[in-house]
Design an enzyme around this catalytic site. Structure first.
Site, PDB file in Angstrom:
ATOM      1  N   GLU A 184       0.148   3.616   1.763  1.00 53.21           N
ATOM      2  CA  GLU A 184       0.209   4.040   3.170  1.00 53.21           C
ATOM      3  C   GLU A 184       1.610   3.818   3.739  1.00 53.21           C
ATOM      4  O   GLU A 184       1.973   4.432   4.743  1.00 53.21           O
ATOM      5  CB  GLU A 184      -0.808   3.253   4.007  1.00 53.21           C
TER       6      GLU A 184
ATOM      7  N   SER B 254       0.812  -1.219   0.000  1.00 53.67           N
ATOM      8  CA  SER B 254       0.000   0.000   0.000  1.00 53.67           C
ATOM      9  C   SER B 254       0.845   1.267   0.000  1.00 53.67           C
ATOM     10  O   SER B 254       1.912   1.329   0.635  1.00 53.67           O
ATOM     11  CB  SER B 254      -0.858  -0.017   1.264  1.00 53.67           C
TER      12      SER B 254
ATOM     13  N   TYR C 198      -1.785   0.380  10.584  1.00 52.34           N
ATOM     14  CA  TYR C 198      -2.031  -0.283   9.290  1.00 52.34           C
ATOM     15  C   TYR C 198      -0.802  -0.145   8.384  1.00 52.34           C
ATOM     16  O   TYR C 198      -0.350  -1.122   7.775  1.00 52.34           O
ATOM     17  CB  TYR C 198      -3.269   0.330   8.623  1.00 52.34           C
TER      18      TYR C 198
END
Ligand code: NAP
Ligand code: GDD
Length: 326
Positions: free
Chosen positions: A125, A123, A147
């Site tokens: 992220e 990801s 996460y």
């Protein structure tokens, strides 16, 4: 006939990937965790054409028999606790699913089907407080949420199994991708669903957090093709998948409300309780490597994506109103 096993097949990406692989004439197997009520709404149109197994990334024994029986050519690990705010509320569970789940799956593949090609859903992220704009495969990671930290573990576990056990393991560093099948917690669908409810007279306001955060939003249907392309190459590698554009939540809101003929300023309320403990302020991906090596590019513009989602939500509420009236 090639055989593919998808974890997270009930999710947004799992449903598009299953459709894509069926079109390519794969035998598609999906791993689904048990729940007290059926949770197959995104793949109900595929039932009968795919084979489902019960399994949970928390439970290594449950991963063994699907992999042993299916002996897949390709494994796509899409399962995760994928909602960033929940990762602050449930950091340990998120780590178990999203980080250690990858290690359990990779280790099971190593033991049961080491020739399977493996895709890990990494990801953007992981870039978090990004060191540069735009972000590419060489940009350092600085995750800002449990996460993001868990996904960073999953990414490096994938690289490690590739380098130490010679698995054909690829990590797709995907930027945000949306669709009418997106979960309603994520900002794009939260907005388009609210626009449709407001337009149909079912709601009067929409509460949001940070309107200034910027993301590189693409269409999920495009992104599953990139996952597949990664596993068709001569050697395994990691790729950024993105549109190359960045837009603010505010722009998303403006486009979504305008698509229904509404002025967002009359309905949107900024709610400080929805701000995150640590925000990822700006994501913008550089997908040059994917374009050059995979021949991949996005096909749906940001505006078309948001308008597609608003249209789908408007139609859905119209259908429900009609069936209630009948
Ligand atoms: P999603 O809609 O939230 O789907 C997540 C899937 O994971 C669901 O099928 C869920 O099953 C399953 N799952 C969760 N915990 C599990 C467990 N312990 N065992 C087995 N299955 C489990 O996510 P998505 O948007 O399709 O994203 C797919 C993957 O890509 C995720 O790993 C996500 O973190 C990653 N990713 C997504 C984006 C994006 O913008 N969409 C960007 C980068 C990376 P249930 O239906 O039972 O809940
Ligand atoms: N969810 C949500 N709800 N987000 C809001 C809201 C709100 O009410 N108001 C503002 N935002 C902002 C968030 O602060 C964030 O900056 C941005 O909208 C996007 O939030 P999400 O749609 O929840 O996505 P995300 O970027 O946190 O995470 C998604 O993309 C990642 C890839 O970058 C998820 O799909 C992750 O699983 C994925 O890895």
């Amino acid at each position: 006939m090639k055989r593919a096993l998808i974890t997270g097949i009930t999710g947004q990406d799992g449903s598009y990937l299953a459709e894509f692989l069926l079109q390519k004439e794969y035998a598609v197997f999906g791993m689904v965790r048990r729940s007290s009520t059926e949770n197959l709404s995104r793949i109900k149109h595929l039932l009968g054409r795919i084979t489902l197994f019960q399994g949970d990334l928390l439970d290594q024994p449950s991963l063994i028999s699907p992999l042993r029986e299916v002996q897949p050519d390709e494994v796509y690990n899409l399962a995760a606790q994928s909602f960033v705010p929940t990762s602050w509320e449930q950091p340990i569970a998120t780590t178990q699913y999203t980080a250690l789940g990858v290690a359990r799956l990779l280790e099971t593949i190593r033991l049961e089907c080491p020739h399977a090609r493996f895709y890990q859903a990494s990801s953007s992220e992981m870039f978090g407080k990004a060191a540069e704009v735009p972000q590419n495969e060489r940009t350092p990671f600085y995750p800002r949420s449990p996460y993001g930290v868990a996904k960073t573990y999953g990414h490096w576990a994938t690289v490690s199994y590739r380098e130490s056990h010679h698995l054909f393991a690829c990590s797709g560093i995907l930027f945000n991708h949306e669709s009418p099948r997106r979960g309603k917690d994520f900002v794009s669908r939260k907005v388009t669903d609210a626009v449709a409810r407001i337009a149909r007279g079912l709601a009067t306001e929409l509460r949001l957090g940070n309107l200034e955060a910027r993301r590189d939003w693409g269409y999920a249907g495009d992104y599953v093709e990139a996952m597949w392309l990664m596993l068709q190459q001569d050697s395994p590698d990691d790729y950024v998948i993105a549109t190359g554009e960045t837009h603010s939540v505010r722009e998303l809101v403006e486009i979504a409300f305008a698509a229904a003929g509404l002025d967002w300023k009359q309905y949107v309320v900024v709610d400080p309780t929805l701000l995150r403990p640590a925000e990822v302020e700006l994501l913008q991906g550089d997908y040059t490597k994917a374009r050059r090596q995979l021949g991949w590019k996005p096909t749906v513009s940001f505006r078309d994506l948001i308008e597609m989602m608003v249209k789908a939500d408007l139609e859905q509420y119209q259908r429900s109103a009609k069936s209630e009236a009948a």
